[in-house]
Design a protein around this motif. Structure first.
Motif, PDB file in Angstrom:
ATOM      1  N   ASP A 260      -2.626  10.121 -14.408  1.00  0.00           N
ATOM      2  CA  ASP A 260      -3.451   9.000 -14.847  1.00  0.00           C
ATOM      3  C   ASP A 260      -2.596   7.758 -15.087  1.00  0.00           C
ATOM      4  O   ASP A 260      -2.933   6.647 -14.653  1.00  0.00           O
ATOM      5  CB  ASP A 260      -4.183   9.355 -16.147  1.00  0.00           C
ATOM      6  N   PHE A 261      -1.492   7.972 -15.809  1.00  0.00           N
ATOM      7  CA  PHE A 261      -0.608   6.851 -16.139  1.00  0.00           C
ATOM      8  C   PHE A 261      -0.038   6.202 -14.882  1.00  0.00           C
ATOM      9  O   PHE A 261      -0.060   4.975 -14.739  1.00  0.00           O
ATOM     10  CB  PHE A 261       0.516   7.346 -17.043  1.00  0.00           C
ATOM     11  N   CYS A 262       0.487   7.016 -13.968  1.00  0.00           N
ATOM     12  CA  CYS A 262       1.093   6.458 -12.754  1.00  0.00           C
ATOM     13  C   CYS A 262       0.052   5.750 -11.896  1.00  0.00           C
ATOM     14  O   CYS A 262       0.307   4.663 -11.368  1.00  0.00           O
ATOM     15  CB  CYS A 262       1.785   7.564 -11.963  1.00  0.00           C
ATOM     16  N   TRP A 263      -1.122   6.346 -11.742  1.00  0.00           N
ATOM     17  CA  TRP A 263      -2.170   5.741 -10.920  1.00  0.00           C
ATOM     18  C   TRP A 263      -2.621   4.407 -11.516  1.00  0.00           C
ATOM     19  O   TRP A 263      -2.695   3.390 -10.811  1.00  0.00           O
ATOM     20  CB  TRP A 263      -3.357   6.694 -10.813  1.00  0.00           C
ATOM     21  N   GLU A 264      -2.903   4.406 -12.812  1.00  0.00           N
ATOM     22  CA  GLU A 264      -3.384   3.175 -13.442  1.00  0.00           C
ATOM     23  C   GLU A 264      -2.309   2.089 -13.447  1.00  0.00           C
ATOM     24  O   GLU A 264      -2.613   0.906 -13.256  1.00  0.00           O
ATOM     25  CB  GLU A 264      -3.841   3.485 -14.874  1.00  0.00           C
ATOM     26  N   THR A 265      -1.064   2.485 -13.663  1.00  0.00           N
ATOM     27  CA  THR A 265       0.014   1.497 -13.654  1.00  0.00           C
ATOM     28  C   THR A 265       0.139   0.843 -12.286  1.00  0.00           C
ATOM     29  O   THR A 265       0.243  -0.389 -12.164  1.00  0.00           O
ATOM     30  CB  THR A 265       1.349   2.146 -14.052  1.00  0.00           C
ATOM     31  N   LEU A 266       0.118   1.649 -11.220  1.00  0.00           N
ATOM     32  CA  LEU A 266       0.278   1.104  -9.882  1.00  0.00           C
ATOM     33  C   LEU A 266      -0.961   0.313  -9.440  1.00  0.00           C
ATOM     34  O   LEU A 266      -0.847  -0.817  -8.957  1.00  0.00           O
ATOM     35  CB  LEU A 266       0.561   2.225  -8.883  1.00  0.00           C
ATOM     36  N   ALA A 267      -2.138   0.902  -9.612  1.00  0.00           N
ATOM     37  CA  ALA A 267      -3.348   0.282  -9.077  1.00  0.00           C
ATOM     38  C   ALA A 267      -3.811  -0.910  -9.901  1.00  0.00           C
ATOM     39  O   ALA A 267      -4.180  -1.954  -9.350  1.00  0.00           O
ATOM     40  CB  ALA A 267      -4.471   1.315  -8.991  1.00  0.00           C
ATOM     41  N   THR A 268      -3.798  -0.781 -11.229  1.00  0.00           N
ATOM     42  CA  THR A 268      -4.368  -1.808 -12.094  1.00  0.00           C
ATOM     43  C   THR A 268      -3.340  -2.841 -12.524  1.00  0.00           C
ATOM     44  O   THR A 268      -3.564  -4.053 -12.421  1.00  0.00           O
ATOM     45  CB  THR A 268      -5.010  -1.163 -13.333  1.00  0.00           C
TER      46      THR A 268
ATOM     47  N   ALA B 275       0.844  -1.195   0.000  1.00  0.00           N
ATOM     48  CA  ALA B 275       0.000   0.000   0.000  1.00  0.00           C
ATOM     49  C   ALA B 275       0.877   1.242   0.000  1.00  0.00           C
ATOM     50  O   ALA B 275       1.919   1.283   0.660  1.00  0.00           O
ATOM     51  CB  ALA B 275      -0.912   0.015   1.221  1.00  0.00           C
ATOM     52  N   VAL B 276       0.449   2.275  -0.738  1.00  0.00           N
ATOM     53  CA  VAL B 276       1.205   3.517  -0.880  1.00  0.00           C
ATOM     54  C   VAL B 276       0.299   4.707  -0.607  1.00  0.00           C
ATOM     55  O   VAL B 276      -0.846   4.744  -1.072  1.00  0.00           O
ATOM     56  CB  VAL B 276       1.804   3.637  -2.301  1.00  0.00           C
ATOM     57  N   ALA B 277       0.829   5.677   0.132  1.00  0.00           N
ATOM     58  CA  ALA B 277       0.181   6.980   0.284  1.00  0.00           C
ATOM     59  C   ALA B 277       0.994   7.997  -0.491  1.00  0.00           C
ATOM     60  O   ALA B 277       2.176   8.214  -0.200  1.00  0.00           O
ATOM     61  CB  ALA B 277       0.105   7.373   1.758  1.00  0.00           C
ATOM     62  N   ALA B 278       0.382   8.605  -1.501  1.00  0.00           N
ATOM     63  CA  ALA B 278       1.085   9.569  -2.346  1.00  0.00           C
ATOM     64  C   ALA B 278       0.069  10.469  -3.030  1.00  0.00           C
ATOM     65  O   ALA B 278      -1.118  10.136  -3.126  1.00  0.00           O
ATOM     66  CB  ALA B 278       1.952   8.859  -3.388  1.00  0.00           C
ATOM     67  N   ALA B 279       0.548  11.616  -3.511  1.00  0.00           N
ATOM     68  CA  ALA B 279      -0.295  12.541  -4.271  1.00  0.00           C
ATOM     69  C   ALA B 279      -0.119  12.295  -5.761  1.00  0.00           C
ATOM     70  O   ALA B 279       0.997  12.071  -6.229  1.00  0.00           O
ATOM     71  CB  ALA B 279       0.071  13.981  -3.926  1.00  0.00           C
ATOM     72  N   PHE B 280      -1.224  12.336  -6.492  1.00  0.00           N
ATOM     73  CA  PHE B 280      -1.217  12.155  -7.946  1.00  0.00           C
ATOM     74  C   PHE B 280      -1.969  13.318  -8.576  1.00  0.00           C
ATOM     75  O   PHE B 280      -3.093  13.634  -8.167  1.00  0.00           O
ATOM     76  CB  PHE B 280      -1.903  10.848  -8.348  1.00  0.00           C
ATOM     77  N   GLY B 281      -1.372  13.966  -9.566  1.00  0.00           N
ATOM     78  CA  GLY B 281      -2.074  15.025 -10.265  1.00  0.00           C
ATOM     79  C   GLY B 281      -3.193  14.465 -11.130  1.00  0.00           C
ATOM     80  O   GLY B 281      -3.151  13.304 -11.557  1.00  0.00           O
ATOM     81  N   GLU B 282      -4.170  15.312 -11.411  1.00  0.00           N
ATOM     82  CA  GLU B 282      -5.236  14.912 -12.328  1.00  0.00           C
ATOM     83  C   GLU B 282      -4.836  15.313 -13.744  1.00  0.00           C
ATOM     84  O   GLU B 282      -5.532  16.080 -14.427  1.00  0.00           O
ATOM     85  CB  GLU B 282      -6.563  15.540 -11.917  1.00  0.00           C
ATOM     86  N   ASP B 283      -3.681  14.809 -14.168  1.00  0.00           N
ATOM     87  CA  ASP B 283      -3.183  15.062 -15.516  1.00  0.00           C
ATOM     88  C   ASP B 283      -2.843  13.717 -16.149  1.00  0.00           C
ATOM     89  O   ASP B 283      -3.036  12.657 -15.537  1.00  0.00           O
ATOM     90  CB  ASP B 283      -1.969  15.986 -15.490  1.00  0.00           C
ATOM     91  N   VAL B 284      -2.347  13.739 -17.383  1.00  0.00           N
ATOM     92  CA  VAL B 284      -2.049  12.497 -18.085  1.00  0.00           C
ATOM     93  C   VAL B 284      -0.968  11.708 -17.347  1.00  0.00           C
ATOM     94  O   VAL B 284      -1.047  10.486 -17.243  1.00  0.00           O
ATOM     95  CB  VAL B 284      -1.617  12.791 -19.533  1.00  0.00           C
TER      96      VAL B 284
END
Length: 385
Positions: A109-117, A97-106
């Motif tokens: 999106d890429f980093c969030w989807e790569t890590l989560a999915t 599990a990771v706590a981090a900030a992600f921008g609502e930019d491309v």
């Protein structure tokens, strides 16, 4: 043979050099399966920090100098920063599990989807932030080292606020600094029995403050590299440095790149020193994080100290063959392929030694492994099918 871009599991026993571009990292193996009963934590490793969108350039003939332009033979895009260890641990079967900030930019999106999915990292404690761009790093890999240029703005939501929402974990990882303290979220986890693993960043001031060593009283293990360890302890060798660190922390580990690692575990009374595995490096970004993930896996699985060091060394060595700090991390198919190639090859003195030292892998990596959706770093993002 497999179709539609997948790799036939039977091909994983082929020559390891052919697997450099294989896009799968193998079905996760749960090395903690036997210990998961009894109502323990649902998460194995908790982390908090900055996730960068990394662009890594490799194969430079020379580093750029003022007013010049150079060409790079290779390029990869991937999540970086705290994502390096998170992905490495997840690919080795830890629930992360990771706590981090992600921008609502491309990039976000890429980093969030790569890590989560793709990498199955729990982001329930992380936040998407509008009107804030994701932290960004360009890394130039050259002759076994790298140089980086980073651009970022502070997150509007403080990291410690997000980290308070991290699930309780068997282990947590923190990065120490001379101008800070062990994060409160990690101290709260430690009160509940969580093992704290730590490393330390490079000290630009070159003062190597003893305050870092004082923070180790909260930690279970400390894993600096040799230069950092010798600088903080004012010693002249990794062996002297690890002995000095053992006065501050139950498990002291000093890594020394391709030369290997040395460690003292006062909880078991073990001392160990292992040689490194020399593999041609494409990009060394994140190798220390991958080593740390491998060592945490072995610790939570209850392995002897020497096995933990060897496994972590192997994971770090395999990671430098690929581009990027996170998506270069090996999975069980990578480890199985290395072991299978070692067993099948004609043995010289060096291979005989490696076969003896790593024979424990025979119990961990039965072949074949099934293809997964996990991928390596690619030159671009957002490709449409």
């Amino acid at each position: 043979m497999a179709t539609d871009g997948e790799t036939d599991p039977r091909e994983l026993t082929a020559d390891y050099g052919e697997l450099e571009s294989t896009p799968l990292v193998g079905e996760p193996k749960d090395v903690l399966g036997e210990s998961r009963g009894g109502g323990g934590p649902a998460i194995d490793l908790a982390l908090s920090g900055t996730v960068f969108f990394d662009i890594v350039l490799t194969g430079l003939a020379s580093p750029p100098s003022s007013g010049t332009e150079v060409s790079a033979q290779g390029m990869g895009s991937c999540p970086g920063g705290v994502a390096n260890m998170a992905v490495a641990a997840s690919r080795l079967g830890l629930r992360t599990a990771v706590a981090a900030a992600f921008g609502e930019d491309v990039y976000g999106d890429f980093c969030w989807e790569t890590l989560a999915t793709q990498e199955l990292v729990d982001l329930s404690a992380s936040r998407r932030i509008p009107n804030w761009h994701s932290p960004f790093t360009v890394s130039l890999a050259y002759r076994g080292d790298r140089s980086m240029v980073t651009h970022e703005h502070p997150s509007p939501i403080p990291l410690h606020d997000m980290a308070r929402d991290l699930p309780r974990a068997r282990a947590a990882f923190v990065s120490l600094s001379s101008d800070g303290e062990v994060p409160q979220w990690a101290l709260e986890q430690a009160k509940e029995g969580t093992l704290l693993f730590a490393d330390v960043g490079w000290d630009d001031s070159q003062r190597w403050s003893r305050s870092v060593l004082e923070q180790l009283r909260h930690c279970h293990a400390f894993m600096p590299n040799a230069i950092e360890a010798m600088s903080y302890t004012r010693t002249g060798s990794p062996a002297l440095a690890v002995a000095a660190l053992a006065e501050y922390v139950p498990v002291a580990v000093v890594t020394d790149g391709p030369r290997g690692a040395i460690a003292i575990d006062q909880t078991t009374g073990e001392e160990a020193e292992v040689e490194g595995i020399v593999i041609d490096a494409v990009d060394t970004t994140g190798a220390g994080d991958v080593f740390g993930a491998g060592f945490i896996v072995g610790t939570l699985a209850g392995w002897p100290l020497e096995r933990r060091l060897r496994f972590a060394n192997l994971c770090a060595a395999l990671s430098v063959q690929h581009t990027g700090g996170s998506l270069s991390a090996p999975g069980w198919a990578d480890i199985a392929a290395w072991w299978g190639q070692l067993c099948a090859s004609r043995h010289d003195e060096n291979r005989e030694r490696l076969s003896r030292e790593y024979r424990f892998l025979g119990e961990l990596v039965p072949l074949p492994w099934l293809p997964t959706a996990q991928r390596r770093a690619s030159a671009t993002i957002g490709l449409r099918p």
